[in-house]
Design a protein around this motif. Structure first.
Motif, PDB file in Angstrom:
ATOM      1  N   LYS A  28      36.246  42.997  69.426  1.00 50.58           N
ATOM      2  CA  LYS A  28      35.556  44.168  68.891  1.00 50.58           C
ATOM      3  C   LYS A  28      36.592  45.224  68.502  1.00 50.58           C
ATOM      4  CE  LYS A  28      31.356  43.497  71.530  1.00 50.58           C
ATOM      5  NZ  LYS A  28      30.337  44.096  72.357  1.00 50.58           N
ATOM      6  N   PRO A  29      36.387  45.883  67.370  1.00 54.23           N
ATOM      7  CA  PRO A  29      37.361  46.880  66.903  1.00 54.23           C
ATOM      8  C   PRO A  29      37.690  47.959  67.944  1.00 54.23           C
ATOM      9  CG  PRO A  29      35.782  46.414  65.178  1.00 54.23           C
ATOM     10  CD  PRO A  29      35.289  45.711  66.417  1.00 54.23           C
ATOM     11  N   CYS A  30      36.709  48.383  68.729  1.00 48.29           N
ATOM     12  CA  CYS A  30      36.953  49.444  69.710  1.00 48.29           C
ATOM     13  C   CYS A  30      37.843  48.979  70.869  1.00 48.29           C
ATOM     14  CB  CYS A  30      35.634  50.009  70.236  1.00 48.29           C
ATOM     15  SG  CYS A  30      34.604  48.803  71.099  1.00 48.29           S
ATOM     16  N   LEU A  31      37.989  47.670  71.042  1.00 45.95           N
ATOM     17  CA  LEU A  31      38.814  47.124  72.118  1.00 45.95           C
ATOM     18  C   LEU A  31      40.040  46.379  71.602  1.00 45.95           C
ATOM     19  CD1 LEU A  31      35.944  45.736  74.369  1.00 45.95           C
ATOM     20  CD2 LEU A  31      37.314  47.778  74.778  1.00 45.95           C
ATOM     21  N   GLU A  32      40.226  46.382  70.297  1.00 43.67           N
ATOM     22  CA  GLU A  32      41.278  45.571  69.693  1.00 43.67           C
ATOM     23  C   GLU A  32      42.671  45.903  70.228  1.00 43.67           C
ATOM     24  OE1 GLU A  32      42.808  43.965  65.381  1.00 43.67           O
ATOM     25  OE2 GLU A  32      41.293  45.538  65.432  1.00 43.67           O
TER      26      GLU A  32
END
Length: 97
Positions: A28-32
Motif C-alpha cells: 500500500k502506498p501509505c506503507l511503501e
C-alpha cells in the motif's frame, strides 16, 4: 553484507503488513517506505522470514514494548524475568496449545 548470526524470524500482529513483507499482497502506498526500508535492511541477513502472530499470542512482545516506552534508562535482566513477563509468556504458550 551478512550481519552476525544466521536466520531471523520477525513476528507481528499486523497481518496486512506481514503479508506485504512476505510478498503475498501489494504494498500500500501509505506503507511503501516502511516496507521497502524493512526489506532493504533484512536483505543484509543470511535469511529472514516474517510471520503473523495473532494479538492474543503476542502479549509478551506487546507488554515489553509498552514497558520499554516507560523506561528512562536501559534495563537488563540478568537471571530471572519479571513476574509479569513470566505470567504473560505462560498465557502466550497456552494460546498455541
Amino acid at each position: 553484507m551478512c550481519l552476525a548470526g544466521g536466520s531471523y524470524i520477525v513476528e507481528g500482529d499486523a497481518q496486512t503488513v506481514i503479508n506485504m513483507l512476505q510478498g503475498k499482497s501489494k504494498i500500500k502506498p501509505c506503507l511503501e517506505v516502511i516496507v521497502r526500508d524493512t526489506l532493504s535492511f533484512v536483505s543484509r541477513f543470511q535469511s529472514c522470514s516474517f510471520h503473523f502472530i495473532p494479538r492474543d499470542g503476542n502479549k509478551v512482545a506487546n507488554g515489553l514494548f509498552k514497558h520499554a516506552l516507560s523506561l528512562e534508562a536501559p534495563l537488563t535482566w540478568q537471571r530471572n524475568f519479571s513476574s509479569w513477563v513470566q505470567r504473560e509468556a505462560s498465557f502466550d504458550i497456552s494460546v498455541f496449545q
